[in-house]
Design a protein around this motif. Structure first.
Motif, PDB file in Angstrom:
ATOM      1  N   LEU A  69       0.831  -1.200   0.000  1.00  0.00           N
ATOM      2  CA  LEU A  69       0.000   0.000   0.000  1.00  0.00           C
ATOM      3  C   LEU A  69       0.868   1.254   0.000  1.00  0.00           C
ATOM      4  CD1 LEU A  69      -2.895  -0.919   2.455  1.00  0.00           C
ATOM      5  CD2 LEU A  69      -2.988  -0.732  -0.044  1.00  0.00           C
ATOM      6  N   TRP A  72       2.054   1.801  -3.502  1.00  0.00           N
ATOM      7  CA  TRP A  72       0.996   1.717  -4.504  1.00  0.00           C
ATOM      8  C   TRP A  72       0.992   2.955  -5.379  1.00  0.00           C
ATOM      9  CZ3 TRP A  72      -4.852   1.995  -2.931  1.00  0.00           C
ATOM     10  CH2 TRP A  72      -5.664   1.606  -4.005  1.00  0.00           C
ATOM     11  N   ASP A  73       0.928   2.751  -6.681  1.00  0.00           N
ATOM     12  CA  ASP A  73       0.891   3.852  -7.649  1.00  0.00           C
ATOM     13  C   ASP A  73      -0.556   4.326  -7.802  1.00  0.00           C
ATOM     14  OD1 ASP A  73       1.559   5.702  -9.571  1.00  0.00           O
ATOM     15  OD2 ASP A  73       1.729   4.235 -11.192  1.00  0.00           O
ATOM     16  N   GLU A  74      -0.996   5.081  -6.822  1.00  0.00           N
ATOM     17  CA  GLU A  74      -2.365   5.580  -6.788  1.00  0.00           C
ATOM     18  C   GLU A  74      -2.343   6.928  -6.093  1.00  0.00           C
ATOM     19  OE1 GLU A  74      -5.490   6.234  -7.812  1.00  0.00           O
ATOM     20  OE2 GLU A  74      -5.731   4.075  -7.997  1.00  0.00           O
ATOM     21  N   LEU A  76      -2.698   9.721  -3.432  1.00  0.00           N
ATOM     22  CA  LEU A  76      -2.408   9.605  -2.012  1.00  0.00           C
ATOM     23  C   LEU A  76      -3.670   9.449  -1.160  1.00  0.00           C
ATOM     24  CD1 LEU A  76      -0.193   9.496   0.075  1.00  0.00           C
ATOM     25  CD2 LEU A  76      -0.280  11.992   0.231  1.00  0.00           C
ATOM     26  N   TYR A  78      -6.361   7.882  -1.841  1.00  0.00           N
ATOM     27  CA  TYR A  78      -6.826   6.497  -1.915  1.00  0.00           C
ATOM     28  C   TYR A  78      -5.873   5.553  -1.180  1.00  0.00           C
ATOM     29  CZ  TYR A  78      -9.920   8.461  -5.399  1.00  0.00           C
ATOM     30  OH  TYR A  78     -10.854   9.227  -6.038  1.00  0.00           O
ATOM     31  N   VAL A  79      -4.595   5.841  -1.255  1.00  0.00           N
ATOM     32  CA  VAL A  79      -3.605   5.049  -0.522  1.00  0.00           C
ATOM     33  C   VAL A  79      -3.873   5.173   0.973  1.00  0.00           C
ATOM     34  CG1 VAL A  79      -1.150   4.844   0.072  1.00  0.00           C
ATOM     35  CG2 VAL A  79      -1.839   5.218  -2.314  1.00  0.00           C
ATOM     36  N   ASN A  80      -4.058   6.399   1.445  1.00  0.00           N
ATOM     37  CA  ASN A  80      -4.309   6.615   2.870  1.00  0.00           C
ATOM     38  C   ASN A  80      -5.616   5.971   3.318  1.00  0.00           C
ATOM     39  OD1 ASN A  80      -1.904   7.968   3.280  1.00  0.00           O
ATOM     40  ND2 ASN A  80      -2.796   9.971   2.888  1.00  0.00           N
ATOM     41  N   LYS A  83      -5.039   2.299   3.690  1.00  0.00           N
ATOM     42  CA  LYS A  83      -4.273   2.012   4.906  1.00  0.00           C
ATOM     43  C   LYS A  83      -5.169   2.026   6.135  1.00  0.00           C
ATOM     44  CE  LYS A  83       0.225   3.814   3.430  1.00  0.00           C
ATOM     45  NZ  LYS A  83       1.226   4.886   3.674  1.00  0.00           N
ATOM     46  N   THR A 139      -3.532  -7.741  -2.264  1.00  0.00           N
ATOM     47  CA  THR A 139      -2.558  -6.674  -2.543  1.00  0.00           C
ATOM     48  C   THR A 139      -1.467  -7.033  -3.545  1.00  0.00           C
ATOM     49  OG1 THR A 139      -1.190  -7.323  -0.630  1.00  0.00           O
ATOM     50  CG2 THR A 139      -2.894  -5.632  -0.259  1.00  0.00           C
TER      51      THR A 139
END
Length: 145
Positions: A69, A72-74, A76, A78-80, A83, A139
């Motif tokens: 995560l 992850w190339d997404e 921020l 969406y990454v947060n 998480k 993942t």
């Protein structure tokens, strides 16, 4: 969207992700059978070792999922969000595992000695392995930066 494009590109190139399906997750029954050659006390010790092994596998899978995560190339946000959801899911799983394995022990009925603990330990080991596999599958194909 990036994930869909990434998978489409892999398939168009005739490639497959590096992930290979793990060996079948051991069940409570197969774990008890694997330790069944021992006396009841020995069976308990064998299952304690299986639980320890499963805890290590789960910790490694949680760390790997968290690391994937983080890379992850997404966007921020969406990454947060992912998480936060992973942390909530991990906490909910611990509660579920405790309750489910209490039920497994209760299903031992009027058994005495280590028998109820054997049922609980087998349940915990199975669920830990199951969760580790689940996290890896969820993942493994995330496109990384």
């Amino acid at each position: 969207m990036r994930a869909i494009k990434s998978v489409a590109l892999w398939l168009a190139l005739g490639l497959t992700p590096a992930y290979a399906a793990p060996a079948a997750t051991p069940t409570e029954r197969t774990l008890r059978e694997a330790c069944g050659a021992y006396s009841q006390a020995g069976m308990r010790e064998c299952l304690v070792a299986k639980v320890d092994e499963s805890r290590k596998a789960l910790k490694a899978a949680e760390a790997e999922a968290s690391g994937r995560l983080a890379g992850w190339d997404e966007d921020l946000k969406y990454v947060n969000f992912a998480k936060v959801r992973l942390a909530a899911s991990t906490k909910a799983f611990a509660t579920y595992r405790k309750d489910q394995c209490s039920l497994a022990a209760a299903l031992g009925g009027g058994a005495i000695g280590n028998a109820l603990e054997i049922w609980r330990l087998a349940c915990e080991a199975e669920l830990n392995h199951w969760r580790a596999d689940q996290l890896q599958r969820a993942t493994v194909d995330l496109p990384l930066k």
